[in-house]
Design an enzyme around this catalytic site. Structure first.
Site, PDB file in Angstrom:
ATOM      1  CD  GLU A   1      82.129  78.540  36.529  1.00 11.84           C
ATOM      2  OE1 GLU A   1      83.295  78.682  36.933  1.00 11.84           O
ATOM      3  OE2 GLU A   1      81.742  77.574  35.852  1.00 11.84           O
TER       4      GLU A   1
ATOM      5  NE  ARG B   1      91.235  82.191  46.607  1.00 15.46           N
ATOM      6  CZ  ARG B   1      90.301  82.003  45.696  1.00 15.46           C
ATOM      7  NH1 ARG B   1      90.449  82.440  44.478  1.00 15.46           N
ATOM      8  NH2 ARG B   1      89.197  81.370  46.006  1.00 15.46           N
TER       9      ARG B   1
ATOM     10  CE  LYS C   1      82.376  79.936  43.041  1.00 16.38           C
ATOM     11  NZ  LYS C   1      81.900  80.430  41.768  1.00 16.38           N
TER      12      LYS C   1
END
Ligand code: ATP
Ligand code: MG
Length: 558
Positions: free
Chosen positions: A36, A262, A272
């Site tokens: 994104e 992750r 982020k």
């Protein structure tokens, strides 16, 4: 990369791909990296990039770069550009043009109309809060919205009017009609469209409804005929929804979603949102601050793409927790730089030394190669003169046992030069050492002294030849291994106040014209990189310490 770069490490995703190729399920693979554009990429994304692009390379398939641009308020062109730069810098190229979820907005809309026609989606007027209530909990089933049984005709009409802008933001949503009693809350009629009047970086004000991530992502994958859709474990519970959407629609393919864990790195953050907070609250100088775990930050610090790629290879791919020590990343960068960085001398904390028996025209300088293993790197003269800088902490008046550096009356080898003895220590009125008076043994240039052994070797610079340099020394950004581990405290409380130290030092003239991002080993000090923003070749030298020569992490921790 050095000879240490190795063949790919096998893992469960490779096994799946190999089985799919062997069985003929697929004749080639297509993966994608789907960020994104709402922030700069971090080291966790590097893991995902290396996985997706790396698999495509290894199996001669293709990997798409697709922006998941469904949240217009948080997304920007700057982020989208930086992400493309980061992928390129890491050494990868996507197949064809960059793709955007927004390229599919019209198709996504038509697929939603199709779901409505099948009686599998409905417009709901409940408020967000009511919807939460109706959804139930892990232990309690949800209950149907009063709007769940609207007719197909009414839903088609309302959805068209949502698109036409007849309703206020948040007034209505389109929901998939799945199962309000499902044990998987993601299947309790998830919203698939919402009303939001926000300017979109690509579609401008064309749309006031936007598709939700879960709905968009699977259809985008299917339209691109992705074979293996790799994502992180938090999407495991979303997989039934991924599959449900594709099962209802006539899409060109049905990709397989596979989840892996992750990456998390100790002493830093991989989110982020939290990295953005560090930037907006000015705890760091920007997304590219060399202390940041962002790809652009690591780049500015001097990490190499090869080192980062090797790191992602070493940490592997699995479904188990992937919390890794910074030492592993730094080790990979160090190994890479060891082989490729030319070596020169710099002095970070200078102490002046006057050579009392220096004789102009007689006391000689020596030529030194830039790398002991790579003669092709060339060489330069290391000029010797009457005054030199040495590192202040290479001298001690009261040395600890085993000290092999300089001490009053003691001898040390000057790298690429003479053996030198300290004869006199000069101090200021506060007792601080300001200068040393030393003498060289003229018969030790390129040969051992006669009748004694001198073990210590220190780096040094001729004061008249050295160039001033700003040196930025970096330490870990946080003082605790998991800065966001305590939910009752703000992670900013754990910022290391000593994470950046700027000093004025000296460096060999050989680096005068180094371009930004040129990397060197400063002997005995570490690897350094000319700052890509502030360094001006020939004018203002600014070097960032990329990594020390030895691992300072495990020592301090152990
Ligand atoms: P963040 O939580 O930092 O905002 P994100 O997952 O929301 O990250 P995206 O832009 O959606 O960010 O991520 C793009 C891809 O990178 C996704 O496939 C995601 O799973 C993967 N990814 C994100 N963070 C990590 C991580 N720490 N380790 C491995 N892969 C990651
Ligand atoms: Mg995400």
């Amino acid at each position: 990369m050095s000879s240490k770069a190795q063949a790919p490490v096998s893992h469960f995703i490779r096994n799946i791909i190999e089985a799919d190729l062997a069985s003929g399920k697929h004749s080639g693979i297509v993966t994608r990296f789907p960020p994104e554009p709402n922030g700069y990429l971090h080291v966790g994304h590097a893991k995902s990039i290396c996985l997706n692009f790396g698999l495509a390379q290894d199996y001669h398939g293709q990997c798409n770069l697709r922006f998941d641009d469904t949240n217009p308020e948080k997304e920007s062109d700057e982020y989208a550009r930086s992400i493309q730069d980061d992928v390129h810098w890491l050494g990868f190229q996507w197949q064809g043009e960059v793709r955007w979820a927004s390229d599919y907005f019209e198709q996504l809309y038509q697929f939603a109309v199709e779901l409505i026609k099948q009686g599998k989606a409905y417009v709901d007027d409940l408020s967000a809060e009511e919807m939460r209530e109706y959804r139930g909990t892990l232990t309690h089933a949800g209950k149907p919205s009063p709007y769940r049984e609207r007719s197909v005709a009414e839903n088609l009409d309302l959805f068209a009017r949502m698109r036409a802008g007849e309703f206020a933001d948040g007034a209505r949503v389109l929901r998939a009609k799945i199962d309000m009693t499902s044990g998987n809350i993601n299947l309790r009629d998830p919203a698939i469209y919402r009303i939001r009047r926000a300017h979109h970086i690509r579609t401008g004000d064309q749309w006031c409804i936007y598709p939700m991530y879960d709905y968009t992502h699977c259809i985008s994958d299917a339209l691109e005929k992705i074979t293996h859709s790799l994502c992180t474990l938090e999407f495991e519970d979303h997989r039934p929804l991924y599959d449900w959407v594709l099962d209802q629609l006539s899409v060109p393919s049905h990709p397989r979603q596979i989840e892996f864990s992750r990456l998390e790195l100790r002493y830093t953050l991989t989110s982020k949102r939290k990295l953005l907070q560090l930037v907006t609250d000015k705890h760091v100088s920007g997304w590219d601050d060399p202390r940041m775990p962002t790809i652009i930050g690591m780049r500015r610090r001097g990490y190499t793409p090869e080192g980062i790629r090797e790191f992602t290879r070493r940490i592997g791919i699995s479904k188990s927790e992937n919390v890794v020590d910074m030492a592993v990343l730094e080790g990979c960068v160090r190994e890479d730089l060891e082989a490729r960085a030319p070596r020169v001398m710099a002095v970070v904390h200078p102490l002046k030394v006057v050579i009392s028996n220096f004789v102009a025209g007689e006391s000689a300088s020596r030529e030194a190669g830039f790398h002991p293993d790579h003669p092709q790197f060339g060489s330069r003269m290391v000029p010797f003169s009457k005054e030199i800088w040495i590192e202040a902490d290479d001298f001690s008046e009261t040395p600890p046992p085993g000290w092999q550096r300089l001490t009053p009356g003691g001898e040390v080898r000057l790298r690429y030069s003479y053996v030198m003895r300290c004869d006199e220590v000069i101090k200021d009125s506060a007792g601080k050492v300001t200068e040393l008076r030393c003498s060289i043994d003229a018969d030790t240039l390129g040969k051992n002294p006669v009748g004694r052994k001198v073990k210590g070797v220190i780096h040094w610079l001729s004061t008249e030849h050295a160039l001033p340099v700003e040196i930025r020394l970096y330490d870990r950004l946080f003082t605790v291994p998991v800065p966001d581990g305590d939910k009752t405290r703000d992670f900013c409380e754990f910022i290391n106040p000593a994470s950046l130290t700027v000093v004025q030092g000296w460096v060999e003239a050989a680096v005068r014209d180094a371009a930004p991002e040129t990397r060197y080993q400063f002997e005995r000090l570490g690897y350094f990189c000319a700052d890509r923003i502030d360094h001006q070749p020939g004018k203002k030298l600014v070097f960032n310490r990329t990594v020390t020569l030895k691992d300072s992490w495990t020592q301090e921790q152990g």
